[in-house]
Design a protein around this motif. Structure first.
Motif, short mmCIF file in Angstrom:
data_model
loop_
_atom_site.label_atom_id
_atom_site.label_comp_id
_atom_site.label_asym_id
_atom_site.label_seq_id
_atom_site.Cartn_x
_atom_site.Cartn_y
_atom_site.Cartn_z
N ASP A 152 -3.06 44.58 69.64
CA ASP A 152 -3.45 45.20 68.42
C ASP A 152 -3.23 46.82 68.58
OD1 ASP A 152 -4.23 42.97 66.92
OD2 ASP A 152 -6.27 43.14 67.81
N ALA A 153 -3.59 47.21 69.71
CA ALA A 153 -3.08 48.73 69.98
C ALA A 153 -1.64 48.90 70.25
CB ALA A 153 -4.04 48.94 71.48
N SER A 154 -0.95 47.86 70.93
CA SER A 154 0.29 48.38 70.79
C SER A 154 1.02 47.99 69.37
CB SER A 154 0.94 47.27 71.89
OG SER A 154 0.93 47.40 73.20
N LYS A 155 0.68 47.15 68.88
CA LYS A 155 1.18 46.89 67.22
C LYS A 155 0.88 48.39 66.78
CE LYS A 155 0.39 44.79 63.01
NZ LYS A 155 0.24 46.08 62.28
N ALA A 156 -0.37 48.97 66.96
CA ALA A 156 -0.56 50.15 66.06
C ALA A 156 0.28 51.31 66.57
CB ALA A 156 -2.10 50.58 66.39
N PHE A 157 0.65 51.36 67.80
CA PHE A 157 1.70 52.38 68.47
C PHE A 157 2.90 51.86 68.20
CE2 PHE A 157 4.51 53.13 71.68
CZ PHE A 157 4.49 54.62 71.89
N TYR A 158 3.50 50.84 68.05
CA TYR A 158 4.85 50.58 67.72
C TYR A 158 5.00 50.65 66.42
CZ TYR A 158 6.31 49.53 72.46
OH TYR A 158 6.40 49.69 73.70
N ASP A 159 4.08 50.38 65.28
CA ASP A 159 4.21 50.66 64.03
C ASP A 159 4.61 51.86 63.68
OD1 ASP A 159 3.42 47.99 63.30
OD2 ASP A 159 1.58 48.27 62.78
N GLN A 160 3.85 53.01 64.20
CA GLN A 160 4.12 54.57 63.93
C GLN A 160 5.31 54.96 64.71
OE1 GLN A 160 0.40 56.54 64.54
NE2 GLN A 160 1.48 58.80 64.23
N ALA A 161 5.49 54.46 65.90
CA ALA A 161 6.73 55.11 66.51
C ALA A 161 8.07 54.61 66.09
CB ALA A 161 6.59 54.51 68.06
N MET A 162 8.22 53.17 65.60
CA MET A 162 9.24 52.62 64.87
C MET A 162 9.72 53.20 63.68
SD MET A 162 10.41 50.69 67.48
CE MET A 162 11.13 49.18 67.60
N ALA A 163 8.67 53.75 62.89
CA ALA A 163 9.18 54.00 61.43
C ALA A 163 10.36 54.99 61.36
CB ALA A 163 7.71 54.68 60.72
N PRO A 164 10.27 56.17 62.16
CA PRO A 164 11.23 57.04 61.91
C PRO A 164 12.69 56.34 62.25
CG PRO A 164 9.53 57.95 63.33
CD PRO A 164 9.37 56.51 63.18
N LEU A 165 12.75 55.38 63.01
CA LEU A 165 14.01 54.56 63.27
C LEU A 165 14.37 53.72 62.17
CD1 LEU A 165 13.41 54.01 67.21
CD2 LEU A 165 14.63 56.01 66.20
N GLY A 166 13.51 53.60 61.11
CA GLY A 166 13.82 52.67 60.07
C GLY A 166 13.56 51.36 60.41
N ALA A 167 12.76 50.98 61.49
CA ALA A 167 12.23 49.58 61.81
C ALA A 167 10.57 49.58 61.60
CB ALA A 167 12.53 49.72 63.30
N SER A 168 10.38 48.23 61.50
CA SER A 168 8.98 48.10 61.21
C SER A 168 8.67 46.47 61.61
CB SER A 168 8.60 47.95 59.83
OG SER A 168 9.27 47.09 58.93
N LEU A 169 7.41 46.20 61.94
CA LEU A 169 7.18 44.83 62.11
C LEU A 169 7.63 43.78 60.93
CD1 LEU A 169 5.62 43.11 64.09
CD2 LEU A 169 3.43 43.35 62.63
N ILE A 170 8.60 42.84 61.34
CA ILE A 170 9.33 42.17 60.28
C ILE A 170 8.67 40.66 60.40
CG2 ILE A 170 11.43 41.05 59.78
CD1 ILE A 170 12.96 43.33 60.40
N MET A 171 8.26 40.20 61.57
CA MET A 171 7.53 39.06 61.63
C MET A 171 6.36 38.67 62.46
SD MET A 171 9.85 35.76 62.58
CE MET A 171 9.24 34.08 62.56
N THR A 172 5.41 38.10 62.29
CA THR A 172 4.39 37.60 63.37
C THR A 172 4.42 36.10 63.16
OG1 THR A 172 2.68 37.68 61.41
CG2 THR A 172 2.89 39.53 62.87
N VAL A 173 4.44 35.53 64.50
CA VAL A 173 4.41 34.09 64.64
C VAL A 173 3.07 33.64 64.59
CG1 VAL A 173 5.47 32.38 66.04
CG2 VAL A 173 6.49 34.31 66.19
#
Length: 131
Positions: A13-34
């Motif tokens: 959950d902490a990593s998801k919150a970090f990567y959600d924010q860090a990836m946004a400027p690259l035009g990337a996001s969480l696309i899929m959860t298994v």
């Protein structure tokens, strides 16, 4: 050459919150959860632009620091990635800038994620000096 890759994270959950924010400027996001019924109860999620290419999975904190470089489409995206990753709690590991010792047009920025992995955004496009 690499279709997709992933890393183990100690606190999904902490990593998801970090990567959600860090990836946004690259035009990337969480696309899929298994769904966890398919992973034995492990949290797994994939980030990307059009499809998941970078995966996080809940696990032990990595013993060795991983290095992952994400492609940016402009130097502005690299700058935005660095700023967003720091705002999300990442630790600076190299401010945005040219790294001509790698390649004349190599513009990158480095941040340590919550588990200490060295993540990078890099743009190889030539951008003439302004002014």
């Amino acid at each position: 050459m690499i279709d997709h890759t992933g890393i183990s994270v100690s606190d999904f959950d902490a990593s998801k919150a970090f990567y959600d924010q860090a990836m946004a400027p690259l035009g990337a996001s969480l696309i899929m959860t298994v769904p966890q019924e398919f992973t034995g109860g492990v949290k797994v999620g994939g980030y990307g632009r059009e499809r998941p290419t970078f995966w996080l999975h809940q696990g032990d904190k990595p013993k060795d620091r991983q290095h992952i470089a994400f492609s940016a489409r402009s130097r502005a995206e690299v700058d935005g990635f660095h700023q967003a990753a720091l705002a999300a709690g990442g630790r600076d590991n190299g401010a945005p800038g040219l790294r001509p010792h790698y390649h004349p047009n190599y513009y990158g920025a480095f941040v340590l994620d919550p588990d200490g992995n060295n993540i990078e955004a890099v743009c190889h496009e030539f951008e003439p000096a302004k002014g």
